[in-house]
Design an enzyme around this catalytic site. Structure first.
Site, short mmCIF file in Angstrom:
data_model
loop_
_atom_site.label_atom_id
_atom_site.label_comp_id
_atom_site.label_asym_id
_atom_site.label_seq_id
_atom_site.Cartn_x
_atom_site.Cartn_y
_atom_site.Cartn_z
N MET A 30 0.84 -1.20 0.00
CA MET A 30 0.00 0.00 0.00
C MET A 30 0.88 1.25 0.00
O MET A 30 0.41 2.35 0.33
CB MET A 30 -0.94 -0.01 1.20
CG MET A 30 -1.92 -1.18 1.13
SD MET A 30 -3.42 -0.91 2.08
CE MET A 30 -2.76 -0.71 3.71
N ALA A 32 4.00 4.00 0.92
CA ALA A 32 4.70 4.54 2.11
C ALA A 32 5.77 3.52 2.51
O ALA A 32 5.80 3.03 3.65
CB ALA A 32 3.73 4.84 3.25
N LEU A 33 6.60 3.21 1.54
CA LEU A 33 7.49 2.05 1.68
C LEU A 33 8.59 2.29 2.72
O LEU A 33 9.05 3.41 2.94
CB LEU A 33 8.13 1.72 0.33
CG LEU A 33 7.14 1.37 -0.79
CD1 LEU A 33 7.88 0.94 -2.05
CD2 LEU A 33 6.17 0.26 -0.36
N HIS A 34 9.00 1.18 3.33
CA HIS A 34 10.11 1.19 4.30
C HIS A 34 10.94 -0.07 4.04
O HIS A 34 10.64 -0.85 3.11
CB HIS A 34 9.56 1.23 5.73
CG HIS A 34 8.48 0.22 6.00
ND1 HIS A 34 8.71 -1.14 6.00
CD2 HIS A 34 7.14 0.37 6.22
CE1 HIS A 34 7.59 -1.77 6.25
NE2 HIS A 34 6.60 -0.88 6.38
N GLY A 36 11.05 -2.81 5.44
CA GLY A 36 10.31 -4.07 5.50
C GLY A 36 9.82 -4.46 4.11
O GLY A 36 10.02 -5.59 3.65
N HIS A 37 9.20 -3.50 3.43
CA HIS A 37 8.74 -3.76 2.05
C HIS A 37 9.93 -4.11 1.16
O HIS A 37 9.86 -5.03 0.33
CB HIS A 37 8.07 -2.51 1.46
CG HIS A 37 6.83 -2.06 2.17
ND1 HIS A 37 6.77 -0.89 2.88
CD2 HIS A 37 5.60 -2.61 2.25
CE1 HIS A 37 5.55 -0.73 3.38
NE2 HIS A 37 4.81 -1.76 3.01
N GLN A 155 -3.02 -11.96 8.17
CA GLN A 155 -3.22 -11.69 6.74
C GLN A 155 -2.55 -12.78 5.90
O GLN A 155 -3.10 -13.23 4.88
CB GLN A 155 -2.65 -10.32 6.39
CG GLN A 155 -2.64 -10.02 4.90
CD GLN A 155 -2.28 -8.57 4.61
OE1 GLN A 155 -3.14 -7.71 4.62
NE2 GLN A 155 -1.02 -8.30 4.36
N SER A 188 4.24 1.40 7.79
CA SER A 188 3.95 2.70 7.19
C SER A 188 3.30 3.64 8.20
O SER A 188 3.50 4.85 8.17
CB SER A 188 3.00 2.53 5.99
OG SER A 188 3.55 1.60 5.09
P1 AMP Z 1 1.41 -2.95 3.45
O1 AMP Z 1 1.99 -1.89 2.55
O2 AMP Z 1 1.35 -2.55 4.88
O3 AMP Z 1 0.13 -3.53 2.92
O4 AMP Z 1 2.46 -4.14 3.41
C1 AMP Z 1 2.82 -4.77 2.21
C2 AMP Z 1 3.57 -6.02 2.53
O5 AMP Z 1 4.74 -5.71 3.30
C3 AMP Z 1 2.74 -7.00 3.38
O6 AMP Z 1 2.98 -8.32 2.93
C4 AMP Z 1 3.30 -6.77 4.76
O7 AMP Z 1 3.16 -7.88 5.62
C5 AMP Z 1 4.76 -6.51 4.45
N1 AMP Z 1 5.40 -5.80 5.55
C6 AMP Z 1 4.92 -4.70 6.20
N2 AMP Z 1 5.74 -4.36 7.21
C7 AMP Z 1 6.75 -5.26 7.21
C8 AMP Z 1 7.92 -5.45 8.02
N3 AMP Z 1 8.20 -4.65 9.04
N4 AMP Z 1 8.73 -6.48 7.72
C9 AMP Z 1 8.45 -7.32 6.69
N5 AMP Z 1 7.38 -7.20 5.89
C10 AMP Z 1 6.54 -6.19 6.16
#
Ligand code: AMP
Length: 281
Positions: A30, A32-34, A36-37, A155, A188
């Site tokens: 979604m 607002a990448l960091h 983790g993404h 999820q 995010s």
């Molecule tokens: P989102 O943008 O929050 O929908 O996340 C997109 C993907 O990144 C999803 O599969 C999340 O589980 C994964 N994600 C979010 N935060 C982290 C994190 N801190 N470490 C690893 N994966 C993450």
């Protein structure tokens, strides 16, 4: 990196690139990448020949309108991060592009028990929206491998269930949670925390570690109380601190050495809702 806003064009492009059996890895986000993404993109690069990512803030999975409206958006920075990470293709669609006929006629997936506990109970309709958007994205990208973060544990279970319901051949790869130095799971939503809130947010991780460490003492009720008291004292509004079977998310009253276990926490700091989890083995 090639960026597509139109579904028809990305579909044409991916199918042309697939020749010779090239494997497509997909990282839906979604934005607002960091880091983790980006770690998901890194794993996809290693495991697939071509990495496709998407940025789409899916309105149908937000049960809280304010959360949707305040969801951080940083497309330019996101694009730069994806290019740096070696992502090959980005889908950046509008709501109309994803839901050209609205959502009324879209398939509704039944996730049964999974939709009734923890996030399912606290965020009614959330997993229905997740099911809708993931099914739509899978239909567009048709990935060989789908990369999701353990950060969103429930999820991952819902999407695994969705893949089964769809009879999909896509492999799901669950990637480890990336954390800040104080243990806070990258998210995010973290960028909406004020400085004092941010200073407290690592307490969630400390509680997960303490639930894991104290399993040898065998008294989850006691650890639960310690964590709930600590978090309340720090100003969190706790939604749940739970212990569950890691395979089917059955809620456990106490530690059970015969079952795989996961500890899960959801709590709000101000109006920012944070979730995290930790496997106990
Ligand atoms: P989102 O943008 O929050 O929908 O996340 C997109 C993907 O990144 C999803 O599969 C999340 O589980 C994964 N994600 C979010 N935060 C982290 C994190 N801190 N470490 C690893 N994966 C993450």
């Amino acid at each position: 990196m090639v960026i597509f806003k139109k579904v028809a064009y990305i579909q044409q492009y991916i199918s042309a690139q697939r020749v010779g059996g090239r494997q497509v890895g997909f990282v839906p986000t979604m934005g607002a990448l960091h880091d983790g993404h980006i770690s998901l993109v890194g794993q996809a690069k290693q495991a697939a020949d071509m990495v496709v990512s998407s940025i789409f803030v899916n309105p149908t999975q937000f049960n809280d309108k304010a959360d949707f409206e305040k969801y951080p958006i940083s497309v330019e920075a996101d694009v730069a991060m994806l290019i740096d990470a070696g992502c090959d293709v980005l889908l950046l669609p509008s709501v109309d592009e994803m839901y050209p006929n609205g959502t009324a006629d879209m398939p509704v997936f039944d996730f049964g028990y999974l939709d009734t506990v923890l996030e399912g109970a606290k965020r009614p309709g959330h997993f229905k929206g997740v099911g809708q958007i993931v099914a739509r994205l899978l239909d567009i990208v048709k990935p060989d491998k789908l990369f999701m973060g353990q950060k969103d544990y429930q999820q991952c279970m819902v999407v695994k269930n969705l893949l089964q319901q769809l009879g999909s051949n896509t492999d799901m790869i669950i990637c480890p949670t990336q954390r800040e130095p104080d243990g806070l799971a990258m998210s995010s939503r973290n960028r909406r925390l004020t400085t004092p809130q941010r200073a407290l947010a690592g307490v969630i991780y400390q509680c997960l570690v303490s639930i894991k460490t104290k399993q040898t003492e065998g008294n989850f009720a006691l650890v639960h109380k310690e964590c709930a008291d600590l978090m309340a004292a720090k100003g969190f509004e706790v939604e749940y601190i739970s212990l569950a079977d890691a395979d089917d998310l059955t809620i456990l009253d106490n530690y059970n050495a015969n079952r795989p276990m996961v500890a899960l926490i959801a709590a709000k700091l101000g109006d920012i809702r944070l979730i995290d989890n930790m496997l106990l083995q």
